[in-house]
Design a protein around this motif. Sequence first.
Motif, PDB file in Angstrom:
ATOM      1  N   LEU A  84       0.823  -1.217   0.000  1.00 30.41           N
ATOM      2  CA  LEU A  84       0.000   0.000   0.000  1.00 30.41           C
ATOM      3  C   LEU A  84       0.854   1.263   0.000  1.00 30.41           C
ATOM      4  N   TYR A  87       2.292   1.782  -3.471  1.00 29.44           N
ATOM      5  CA  TYR A  87       1.279   2.267  -4.409  1.00 29.44           C
ATOM      6  C   TYR A  87       1.010   3.750  -4.200  1.00 29.44           C
ATOM      7  N   PHE A  88       0.762   4.153  -2.960  1.00 32.99           N
ATOM      8  CA  PHE A  88       0.453   5.558  -2.698  1.00 32.99           C
ATOM      9  C   PHE A  88       1.658   6.458  -2.970  1.00 32.99           C
TER      10      PHE A  88
END
Length: 125
Positions: A84, A87-88
């Motif tokens: 995560l 991705y961010f």
Amino acid sequence: MSRNTKINALLLLVVAALAVLPLALGLGDHKKEPFTGADGEAETAITEMEPDYKPWFSPLYEPPSGEIESALFSLQAALGAGVLAYYFGLHRGRRQGEQRALAQRDAQDPAGSEAASEESTAGRA
């Protein structure tokens, strides 16, 4: 000390207090295992209601101890958090790169930048 540093220190203390206080004060049900998960509680409730219940399937891998099971769960959580965060971070980096490219284009050609920015926003809509 800056304002952000004070806020971060305060948040760190709050998180530490939330983690340590329940253990230090002995909160929770002492009759059962101290850290039973939802699976264990569900299994207990099902066997109380239906003593002859047989599970549909069994786990593919049964860890030899609770510590190893906790370590695997923590590893899974860390990997998920890493994916995560990647991705961010990638998404934010791309957005910042686009903003830098627009700013450079504006600096090089101030007259044509208005038309270019209108085209880019029209293409996104």
